[in-house]
Design a protein around this motif. Structure first.
Motif, PDB file in Angstrom:
ATOM      1  N   SER A 243       0.836  -1.198   0.000  1.00  0.00           N
ATOM      2  CA  SER A 243       0.000   0.000   0.000  1.00  0.00           C
ATOM      3  C   SER A 243       0.870   1.246   0.000  1.00  0.00           C
ATOM      4  O   SER A 243       1.968   1.251   0.559  1.00  0.00           O
ATOM      5  CB  SER A 243      -0.905  -0.007   1.237  1.00  0.00           C
TER       6      SER A 243
ATOM      7  N   SER B 150      -8.503   2.210  -2.561  1.00  0.00           N
ATOM      8  CA  SER B 150      -8.361   1.496  -1.292  1.00  0.00           C
ATOM      9  C   SER B 150      -9.073   0.153  -1.287  1.00  0.00           C
ATOM     10  O   SER B 150      -9.873  -0.162  -2.169  1.00  0.00           O
ATOM     11  CB  SER B 150      -8.920   2.351  -0.148  1.00  0.00           C
ATOM     12  N   ALA B 151      -8.769  -0.642  -0.247  1.00  0.00           N
ATOM     13  CA  ALA B 151      -9.439  -1.927  -0.014  1.00  0.00           C
ATOM     14  C   ALA B 151      -9.799  -2.019   1.450  1.00  0.00           C
ATOM     15  O   ALA B 151      -8.942  -1.824   2.327  1.00  0.00           O
ATOM     16  CB  ALA B 151      -8.535  -3.087  -0.418  1.00  0.00           C
TER      17      ALA B 151
ATOM     18  N   TYR C  65      -1.032  -2.679 -12.556  1.00  0.00           N
ATOM     19  CA  TYR C  65      -2.408  -2.167 -12.627  1.00  0.00           C
ATOM     20  C   TYR C  65      -2.694  -1.580 -14.013  1.00  0.00           C
ATOM     21  O   TYR C  65      -3.732  -1.877 -14.624  1.00  0.00           O
ATOM     22  CB  TYR C  65      -2.646  -1.097 -11.560  1.00  0.00           C
TER      23      TYR C  65
ATOM     24  N   VAL D 238      -2.628  -2.126  -3.450  1.00  0.00           N
ATOM     25  CA  VAL D 238      -3.454  -0.947  -3.728  1.00  0.00           C
ATOM     26  C   VAL D 238      -2.655   0.337  -3.585  1.00  0.00           C
ATOM     27  O   VAL D 238      -1.650   0.399  -2.885  1.00  0.00           O
ATOM     28  CB  VAL D 238      -4.701  -0.908  -2.819  1.00  0.00           C
ATOM     29  N   GLN D 239      -3.172   1.382  -4.246  1.00  0.00           N
ATOM     30  CA  GLN D 239      -2.422   2.634  -4.322  1.00  0.00           C
ATOM     31  C   GLN D 239      -2.824   3.660  -3.269  1.00  0.00           C
ATOM     32  O   GLN D 239      -2.272   4.759  -3.244  1.00  0.00           O
ATOM     33  CB  GLN D 239      -2.557   3.199  -5.733  1.00  0.00           C
TER      34      GLN D 239
ATOM     35  N   SER E 255     -12.534  -1.097  -3.168  1.00  0.00           N
ATOM     36  CA  SER E 255     -12.868  -2.520  -3.046  1.00  0.00           C
ATOM     37  C   SER E 255     -13.317  -2.788  -1.617  1.00  0.00           C
ATOM     38  O   SER E 255     -12.600  -2.451  -0.664  1.00  0.00           O
ATOM     39  CB  SER E 255     -11.658  -3.398  -3.385  1.00  0.00           C
TER      40      SER E 255
ATOM     41  N   GLY F  86      -5.604  -2.365  -6.921  1.00  0.00           N
ATOM     42  CA  GLY F  86      -6.537  -1.272  -6.727  1.00  0.00           C
ATOM     43  C   GLY F  86      -5.904   0.094  -6.954  1.00  0.00           C
ATOM     44  O   GLY F  86      -4.802   0.363  -6.461  1.00  0.00           O
TER      45      GLY F  86
END
Length: 318
Positions: free
Chosen positions: A43, A219-220, A116, A234-235, A202, A216
């Motif tokens: 992340s 976020s997740a 991604y 995720v970014q 997500s 992503g």
């Protein structure tokens, strides 16, 4: 009496017919994760947990510092290059740890962003806005799926395919799975071969179970007792609440099997053992695909109609 040569030719022709019963993208290259594959969770903005989560694999945050790893009760190693936590069966890394950690994380994040972009931009799609993004209760064949809307799972969803098949989902908005629902892999499908490229948030409901690599752009969020077999890359931020994250392992390797049809024998790498619960692709589905009609749902046939198979030697996957 049928000659051995004729029998072999017919057998191989039948195998070729079965082989086309999935979209063309099923054999496209896998999405390369690069060094991002070293992490179960990666992340850019932080990872938080409400204990007790269980993460099997490494966790990384960058370009942010270790303060963004919250709820883990970190113990920094004497080397200063990583930390540990009783919630992580692996190591935790942050951008302010000693070298070579910052460099390692910078490269991993760059590889995550590249992956991604790759997954989100592939074309042409086999299925566009399939079922309007409402995938609960569906069985999905391998292929490239493009959605201009959000995707949701209000019921279980099955991904049916072999150990070498791939699924790539391009989702222009968010993705969510309801509480107590799950993604099911069938027919030998592997979590490492399923990629979800999600532009929006997500969300994973309480006690839900997910499969695959989540790439992503934002976020997740995982709600209480949710789980995933795969990776969360995720970014922005990852939020866990008593969540189990299990990265795919080298044990998830396809096997080679020997097919025997009308006396002909052919070895097919990457095939899997018959699945008695689901069966192989039906003749009806094969006919539809051979006619150029892509199908996303693969009906099963009686297991008695299966081609005899026997297990062969293992080979490495990705």
């Amino acid at each position: 009496m049928m000659s051995p040569t004729f029998s072999s030719t017919v057998g191989l022709a039948l195998l070729a017919f079965v082989a086309v019963a999935t979209p063309a993208s099923a054999v496209k290259n896998f999405v390369e994760l690069g060094t991002a594959e070293d992490f179960a969770i990666l992340s850019k903005s932080g990872v938080s947990t409400v204990p007790q989560s269980e993460i099997r694999g490494d966790v990384g945050v960058s370009p942010i510092a270790q303060g963004a790893l919250t709820g883990f009760s970190l113990t920094v190693d004497s080397s200063g290059t990583f930390a540990t936590s009783d919630q992580v069966d692996g190591e935790l890394y942050a951008a302010d740890f000693k070298s070579p950690t910052p460099e390692k994380l910078t490269r991993a994040v760059s590889d995550m962003e590249t992956a991604y972009t790759d997954a989100a931009s592939r074309s042409p799609a086999d299925f566009v806005n399939h079922e309007s993004g409402r995938l609960g209760g569906k069985t999905l064949a391998p292929g490239l799926y493009k959605f201009t809307t959000a995707v949701g799972f209000d019921d279980d969803c099955t991904l049916m395919g072999s150990a070498t098949d791939t699924w790539i989902f391009q989702i222009a908005e968010g993705m969510s799975i309801n509480s107590d629902k799950k993604i099911i892999l069938a027919g030998g499908a592997l979590a490492k071969n399923v990629v979800w490229a999600v532009k929006g948030v997500s969300s994973f409901g309480a006690r839900s179970h997910f499969e695959g690599i989540v790439l992503g752009a934002t976020s997740a969020t995982f709600v209480t007792d949710s789980s995933i077999t795969g990776r969360v890359l995720v970014q922005t931020a990852v939020t866990l609440q008593k969540t189990t994250v299990t990265e795919p392992t080298s044990a998830d390797e396809p096997v080679s099997v020997t097919e025997t049809v009308s006396g002909a024998t052919e070895t097919i790498s990457g095939a899997t053992e018959p699945n008695s619960a689901t069966g192989p692709i039906s003749a009806e589905a094969s006919a539809e695909v051979s006619a150029g009609v892509p199908i996303a749902e693969v009906p099963a046939v009686d297991a008695a109609a299966e081609v005899p198979r026997r297990a062969g030697s293992r080979r490495h996957g990705l």
